[in-house]
Every structure is written in C-alpha cells, then in structure tokens.
Design a protein around this motif. Structure first.
Motif, PDB file in Angstrom:
ATOM      1  N   THR A 497      -5.879  29.500 -40.094  1.00  0.00           N
ATOM      2  CA  THR A 497      -6.748  30.312 -38.472  1.00  0.00           C
ATOM      3  C   THR A 497      -6.427  29.234 -37.757  1.00  0.00           C
ATOM      4  O   THR A 497      -6.987  27.794 -37.639  1.00  0.00           O
ATOM      5  N   GLU A 498      -5.349  29.451 -36.595  1.00  0.00           N
ATOM      6  CA  GLU A 498      -4.912  28.051 -36.097  1.00  0.00           C
ATOM      7  C   GLU A 498      -6.047  27.439 -34.865  1.00  0.00           C
ATOM      8  O   GLU A 498      -5.890  26.944 -34.476  1.00  0.00           O
ATOM      9  N   LYS A 499      -6.607  28.633 -34.154  1.00  0.00           N
ATOM     10  CA  LYS A 499      -7.364  28.478 -33.023  1.00  0.00           C
ATOM     11  C   LYS A 499      -8.694  27.492 -33.615  1.00  0.00           C
ATOM     12  O   LYS A 499      -9.427  26.959 -33.260  1.00  0.00           O
ATOM     13  N   LEU A 500      -8.906  27.710 -35.734  1.00  0.00           N
ATOM     14  CA  LEU A 500     -10.150  26.575 -35.481  1.00  0.00           C
ATOM     15  C   LEU A 500      -8.948  25.361 -35.941  1.00  0.00           C
ATOM     16  O   LEU A 500     -10.116  24.407 -36.268  1.00  0.00           O
ATOM     17  N   CYS A 501      -8.220  24.983 -35.850  1.00  0.00           N
ATOM     18  CA  CYS A 501      -7.752  23.676 -36.602  1.00  0.00           C
ATOM     19  C   CYS A 501      -7.570  23.086 -34.961  1.00  0.00           C
ATOM     20  O   CYS A 501      -6.977  22.800 -33.539  1.00  0.00           O
ATOM     21  N   ILE A 502      -8.185  21.303 -35.554  1.00  0.00           N
ATOM     22  CA  ILE A 502      -8.605  20.499 -34.729  1.00  0.00           C
ATOM     23  C   ILE A 502      -7.121  19.213 -34.745  1.00  0.00           C
ATOM     24  O   ILE A 502      -7.222  18.176 -34.178  1.00  0.00           O
ATOM     25  N   GLU A 503      -6.170  19.642 -35.898  1.00  0.00           N
ATOM     26  CA  GLU A 503      -5.283  18.516 -35.639  1.00  0.00           C
ATOM     27  C   GLU A 503      -4.908  17.506 -36.392  1.00  0.00           C
ATOM     28  O   GLU A 503      -5.164  16.226 -36.092  1.00  0.00           O
ATOM     29  N   CYS A 504      -6.586  17.254 -37.644  1.00  0.00           N
ATOM     30  CA  CYS A 504      -7.532  15.533 -37.829  1.00  0.00           C
ATOM     31  C   CYS A 504      -6.382  14.749 -39.060  1.00  0.00           C
ATOM     32  O   CYS A 504      -6.435  14.202 -39.525  1.00  0.00           O
ATOM     33  N   ASP A 505      -5.932  16.019 -39.623  1.00  0.00           N
ATOM     34  CA  ASP A 505      -5.141  15.899 -40.710  1.00  0.00           C
ATOM     35  C   ASP A 505      -5.417  15.719 -41.827  1.00  0.00           C
ATOM     36  O   ASP A 505      -4.789  15.071 -43.347  1.00  0.00           O
ATOM     37  N   LEU A 563       0.266  24.227 -55.412  1.00  0.00           N
ATOM     38  CA  LEU A 563      -0.509  24.837 -56.447  1.00  0.00           C
ATOM     39  C   LEU A 563      -1.772  25.656 -56.113  1.00  0.00           C
ATOM     40  O   LEU A 563      -2.420  26.266 -57.351  1.00  0.00           O
ATOM     41  N   HIS A 564      -2.317  25.866 -55.052  1.00  0.00           N
ATOM     42  CA  HIS A 564      -3.010  26.812 -54.700  1.00  0.00           C
ATOM     43  C   HIS A 564      -4.484  25.664 -55.088  1.00  0.00           C
ATOM     44  O   HIS A 564      -5.919  26.645 -55.487  1.00  0.00           O
ATOM     45  N   CYS A 565      -4.578  24.618 -54.813  1.00  0.00           N
ATOM     46  CA  CYS A 565      -6.267  24.536 -55.504  1.00  0.00           C
ATOM     47  C   CYS A 565      -7.013  24.384 -54.589  1.00  0.00           C
ATOM     48  O   CYS A 565      -8.096  24.500 -55.100  1.00  0.00           O
ATOM     49  N   GLY A 566      -6.956  24.437 -53.362  1.00  0.00           N
ATOM     50  CA  GLY A 566      -8.245  24.938 -52.371  1.00  0.00           C
ATOM     51  C   GLY A 566      -8.745  23.350 -52.426  1.00  0.00           C
ATOM     52  O   GLY A 566      -9.522  23.163 -51.109  1.00  0.00           O
ATOM     53  N   LEU A 567      -7.962  22.760 -52.058  1.00  0.00           N
ATOM     54  CA  LEU A 567      -8.187  21.326 -51.599  1.00  0.00           C
ATOM     55  C   LEU A 567      -8.416  20.486 -49.913  1.00  0.00           C
ATOM     56  O   LEU A 567      -9.344  20.899 -49.402  1.00  0.00           O
ATOM     57  N   CYS A 568      -7.492  21.986 -49.279  1.00  0.00           N
ATOM     58  CA  CYS A 568      -7.593  21.464 -48.135  1.00  0.00           C
ATOM     59  C   CYS A 568      -8.451  22.189 -47.221  1.00  0.00           C
ATOM     60  O   CYS A 568      -8.840  22.245 -46.295  1.00  0.00           O
ATOM     61  N   ALA A 569      -8.728  23.532 -48.274  1.00  0.00           N
ATOM     62  CA  ALA A 569     -10.061  24.695 -47.356  1.00  0.00           C
ATOM     63  C   ALA A 569     -11.198  23.527 -47.395  1.00  0.00           C
ATOM     64  O   ALA A 569     -11.818  23.756 -46.616  1.00  0.00           O
ATOM     65  N   GLU A 570     -11.572  22.270 -48.926  1.00  0.00           N
ATOM     66  CA  GLU A 570     -12.729  22.346 -48.582  1.00  0.00           C
ATOM     67  C   GLU A 570     -12.805  21.124 -48.153  1.00  0.00           C
ATOM     68  O   GLU A 570     -13.963  20.064 -48.031  1.00  0.00           O
ATOM     69  N   ARG A 571     -11.798  20.416 -47.924  1.00  0.00           N
ATOM     70  CA  ARG A 571     -11.747  18.838 -46.683  1.00  0.00           C
ATOM     71  C   ARG A 571     -11.505  19.606 -45.393  1.00  0.00           C
ATOM     72  O   ARG A 571     -12.288  18.756 -44.469  1.00  0.00           O
ATOM     73  N   CYS A 572     -11.130  20.934 -44.667  1.00  0.00           N
ATOM     74  CA  CYS A 572     -11.446  21.365 -43.193  1.00  0.00           C
ATOM     75  C   CYS A 572     -11.866  20.948 -42.995  1.00  0.00           C
ATOM     76  O   CYS A 572     -13.471  22.324 -43.348  1.00  0.00           O
ATOM     77  N   PRO A 573     -12.745  20.386 -41.656  1.00  0.00           N
ATOM     78  CA  PRO A 573     -13.943  20.651 -41.262  1.00  0.00           C
ATOM     79  C   PRO A 573     -14.838  22.014 -40.561  1.00  0.00           C
ATOM     80  O   PRO A 573     -15.851  21.685 -40.465  1.00  0.00           O
ATOM     81  N   THR A 574     -13.257  22.663 -40.331  1.00  0.00           N
ATOM     82  CA  THR A 574     -13.892  23.639 -38.896  1.00  0.00           C
ATOM     83  C   THR A 574     -13.652  24.470 -39.525  1.00  0.00           C
ATOM     84  O   THR A 574     -13.749  25.693 -39.061  1.00  0.00           O
TER      85      THR A 574
END
Length: 593
Positions: A497-505, A563-574
């Motif tokens: 969801t683009e509007k939630l991204c703060i581009e923290c990397d 790999l659809h591991c979900g680490l990106c979703a777990e790590r994302c602060p927003t």
C-alpha cells in the motif's frame, strides 16, 4: 508500468506457480499446510474437489507442479507435492458425509459416457450432483480406464483405485462394463442429450522392421501387454526381455517384466538418456531394480533362428542438432549391436483409434485422423458430442484428463440447459490478510535450508517377487510434517500500500533474496530490470511496480526471486506491506456464469 492487481484471477498464473502448473489447478499450498497440521481429511477434500483421484495421483502423477515449486529456486529439490497428496489420501478419515448429495429427482437429462477412465469419471462426478442421469460404457470389466489397465499394481494398488473409482460410480452412475461401443451413431440414436467420449488412446504403436511378422508370438505391444497382466491373462515372460521405448509406459513394462520372470531385462531407446520422455524418478526406479537403459540405439531387425526370436540388432547413433535445435540421429558407422532376447515389449508411443465413429454423423476429423475438438469447450463439430482426456488431443496423463473432464462437464451442463458453451463461469478468487497480531501470522514464514525427504521403499527382493506389492511406502506422519514445512506458502502474497510507505528501506534491508528495490521507475522495462538491487534477469516472470511514492521513486519487486517469506511485512513499521492469502478455485458445472 504498474503492479498487477493481486485480486485478479490472472495473477496466480504468474505467482502461485505450483497451482498454475497443475492442469486441474489444485490449491497446493493450502492442502500442504493442512497436512502439516495433521488435518488429513480436510487436505484430502481440497484435493478431491479439483483432482478427483488424490490417492491415485499421490502415487502416479507426472508432477507438473513440482518443477514450478519455489523451493526449487533456493535448493536442488522442490517440495514433494505429489507424495504429500498421498499422505492426505492414506490418512484421511471417513469422508462419506462430505460427499455431494445426489438428487433423488433427476433433471430429465441423460448423458452417455464412452470409456470409464479419469476424464469420463470426472464428468460424472461433476454432473451427478446436478441431477443428471449418466450411462457409462466401457469394454473393461471395471472402471478406471488406463489407470487400471496400464499402471502396474506395484505402483497403484487395486484397492486404492477401486476406492476412488467406486466413490463416483456409487453416486448412481449406470454402468455398462464389458460393453464395447462399436458405433457412435447407434448411441446417438438412443436420444441421449449429450455424449462424452473419454475412450483414451487405446492403440499402441508398432514397429515394422524385418522379422516383425515372423517373430509375432514373442513381440508384444506394451499397453496391450500391461493390460493383459493387469487382468491376469498373462503371468509369465521370457528370461531375456528387451523393452523398446523411453517413456513411462516403457518403464512400467520393464519393471513388470522383472516381476514376471525376466532375469535380464533391458530398456533400449533411440534418444539420448537425458531426452527420454520418462519421468526422472521412473528411470531411477527402473535402474534401482537392476534394469539397464541403453540409449542411442535404433532398432534394425528382429533376429530369428529356426523360426524363433533370439535377438535384436540395433544401429548405434549419436544425436546431432542443427542451428534451430532440431535433433537428428546419425549412425556412428559402428557394427550393429546385437542383444539376445526371448521376448520384446514395444512401448514406443500410443495413438488414437476411432473405427467406431462413423464419418457421416457431423463429426469433423482433422490431422492424424483426430476429431476436431474445441480446446476450451471440448465440444466437437457435432454439438451433442464432447471429447476429453487422451481421446481429445492425444496421449497425456491422468491429471490432464481430470482437467478436461471438469471443463467438458461445464460445457455439457450449459449445452443441456440451452446456454452457450462459450460463456465460461469465472473461477473463485479470495484474498485475505494473514496478520493475527503485530508480528503474528497464520502461517509458518520461516526461511530455512531444508533438503527434500526421501520416500521409503519396500525391500527390493520382496518387491521383485510380488508384482502386487506396492514399492513406495509413503511418508509417515513425522516425515510428512517436515516435508510439508518445506513449502514456502507462495499463495501468501505480498500486498503493498503506497500511501503507508515512509521509504525507510527496512523491507529492502531484510529481504533474504534482494528481490525488493526502491528506485525511480523507468518507462523502459529492460533498463529498470538492470537498476534493481539484484538485476531481474528472468524476463518471463513479471516485475511488480507500485505507483510513485512521496520521493518520486517506486517500490519494485522481482517476483522471480520472492520466496513469500513475509519478512518484509513483519519488518515494516507502518504496515505498508501485508501478507494476504490468495485462494483460487476452478469453476465447475452448475456454478453459474
């Protein structure tokens, strides 16, 4: 260039690779998770809804899903999808209460099925709950088609086949076994509302070389010979046996011959070993049983002495490829290779045979004397007659025949209701977030190196002494759990969801395969692929690009590496990233348009 909407049914063609590769589109990750949870009955029913024969296919499927498995992108071996299907079948509970209710009052429509193989049985399975009356005709003594006549019992026990075939027949199908249909016109004259032809490819190809007629008594067409063994008309063979051919039928022939008294069984094939049509595991099983495979040998003649077959002569060849990759087999010029034998099994292919279909009943025939069949609707030029399985487009496999059956059943139902068969009902598609808490998910997302688990086999000496003893023993519960855990849950999609991204990397940093990048979107896809954190080299796999973010850059994912591991979703602060389960089900007859 924008990201494909993951709610679009077409999305799974590019992402849930295992399910898409399956002709029947069985929801593979879903049933594997259920097996890991030891919910075997639920896993079985998910399979039964789409592939109809989980116990059969868990032992015999050609496994088109496995080369597509994402686990194969990080390790040598994919998840044992096929063998896990067998785990569900072997450990399920009583499913009688879960079967469709068959209406006592019929809808007045009568359907005839020719051939009791997987395609016809699938059509019956889909139409019977809708109130159709189904007459099934087959020249064998029992249902199953080539599943019964051509797959040896040591690979597919008769009780497993009977259970899954009878489950459909017990819906009220009126069977006419030991009944050969010798005239389609006579069946049309019986005023059926529709006819489905699932008669398979019943004729094995022969080999016309010198000595063929003279050695007739000891030369056997592979599929006919396997059928004679299955129905116990044959129980012995000579000590020295040559099997001609490099497909799965040849592997079944040579392994069966070993069990019927063949001490020296050899497979001889024209092509190089690596190009044989047989599945790799089928070749491995044959070699494990002491059967050598001699490649690059072209048959020249059958050799007789005093009117009896004693050997075959072969020309040794080598494969030569032109600039377009077309192969030619060129003789090496060496002396003929002579291999002694008592019997020869010819398994060089199958072809269709329709002598029982008259050419004046509005069914158009085309190339190879095959009926012209619509690839979507499976309808012939005679609108009442539908084809499926090997009878439609030539020899393939069980799971493809099942897929044909589902689609043909839709067409038959539409046709009988006076609707256009071209108007196909849409598939079922759902997308549900898997998040249960801040860092809690409803599936196991751990990424770990985990090699494929081996399926145990019966002792070789016992197996070769009993043609009905099943060779593969299947996974036990503990091994099944560990193998199921190798699944990467590729149906759990990354949704951004683009509007939630703060581009923290943070997502870019934690991604284990470097499949995420935040860069300026280029109109030219080739250039964009090169400027990602890890260049996206597989152009057959789409890259997914978000709308522009606050800085003018875009979030880009290389789906080929994910790999659809979900680490990106777990790590994302927003919570800009979410993992959502994409569940796709193929439409069936009676589900509406």
């Amino acid at each position: 260039m924008q990201v494909t909407d993951v709610r679009d049914a077409e999305y799974f063609h590019k992402v849930v690779d295992c399910q898409y590769a399956c002709p029947a589109h069985t929801p593979v990750p879903e049933y594997i998770r259920l097996i890991a949870a030891q919910r075997y009955t639920d896993a079985y029913m998910i399979n039964w809804e789409s592939n109809v024969f989980p116990g059969v296919l868990g032992r015999t499927c050609d496994r088109p899903c496995e080369p597509a498995c994402r686990r194969g992108r990080v390790e040598d071996e994919p998840v044992a999808i096929c063998r896990l299907k067998r785990v569900a079948a072997d450990n399920k509970g009583d499913i009688s209460a879960l079967m469709p209710i068959i209406p006592k009052k019929k809808n007045g429509k009568r359907i005839a099925m020719i051939g009791a193989g997987p395609a016809s049985l699938t059509v019956a399975r889909d139409l019977m709950p809708l109130g159709y009356s189904v007459d099934l005709y087959d020249d064998q003594r029992a249902g199953g088609g080539f599943m019964r006549s051509q797959i040896p019992a040591f690979r597919l026990p008769e009780e497993v086949l009977n259970e899954e075939v009878d489950r459909i027949l017990d819906m009220g199908v009126l069977t006419h076994f030991n009944h050969y249909i010798d005239s389609l016109k006579s069946l049309l004259d019986k005023d059926y509302d529709a006819i489905f032809v699932g008669s398979g490819a019943p004729r094995g190809r022969d080999l016309e070389i010198p000595g063929r007629k003279e050695a007739e008594a000891n030369i056997h067409i592979g599929i006919d010979w396997l059928s004679s063994v299955a129905f116990e008309h044959i129980d012995t063979i000579g000590k020295r046996v040559i099997v001609l051919g490099g497909g799965n039928t040849a592997m079944d022939c040579c392994r069966t011959a070993r069990r019927l008294g063949g001490d020296e069984v050899k497979v001889v094939v024209r092509s190089p070993f690596a190009e044989m049509k047989a599945s790799p595991w089928e070749k491995e099983d044959a070699q494990h049983e002491g059967i050598p495979i001699l490649d690059n040998h072209v048959p020249k003649e059958f050799i007789l002495e005093e009117g009896r077959l004693v050997a075959m002569a072969f020309d040794k060849v080598t494969a030569v490829y032109d600039a377009k990759g077309k192969r030619s087999l060129v003789s090496t010029g060496e002396e003929s290779v002579v291999i002694p034998c008592d019997d020869v099994l010819i398994a060089i292919g199958q072809e269709n045979s329709f002598p029982w279909i008259e050419r004046n009943i509005d069914i158009e025939f085309g190339k190879w004397d095959m009926p012209v069949v619509d690839e979507t609707t499976f309808q012939s030029s005679n609108p009442k007659v539908f084809f499926g399985g090997d009878a439609a487009f030539g020899p393939q496999n069980v799971i493809t025949a099942v897929a044909h059956g589902h689609q043909a059943a839709i067409s038959i139902d539409l046709f009988c209701q006076g609707e256009s068969v071209a108007k196909r009902p849409p598939p079922g598609v759902t997308l549900v977030s898997q998040k249960m808490g801040i860092h809690e998910w409803s599936y196991d997302s751990e990424v770990a190196t985990d090699v494929r688990y081996h399926v145990p086999q019966a002792e070789l000496e016992k197996s070769l002494g009993n043609r009905k003893l099943e060779v593969e023993l299947g996974f036990d519960a503990a091994t099944a759990f560990h193998e199921a855990q190798r699944c990467l849950n590729c149906d759990a999609q990354t949704v951004f969801t683009e509007k939630l991204c703060i581009e923290c990397d943070a997502c870019v940093d934690i991604c284990p395969t470097d499949c995420l990048s935040i860069v300026v979107n280029d109109v030219d896809e080739a250039e964009l692929r090169q400027k990602l954190k890890m260049p996206a080299k597989n152009t057959e796999q789409a890259i997914y690009v978000s709308a522009d973010l606050a800085t003018g850059r875009a979030m880009i994912k290389d789906e080929d590496m994910c790999l659809h591991c979900g680490l990106c979703a777990e790590r994302c602060p927003t919570a800009a990233w979410d993992m959502q389960k994409f569940y796709y089900t193929v439409s069936k007859a009676g589900q509406g348009v």
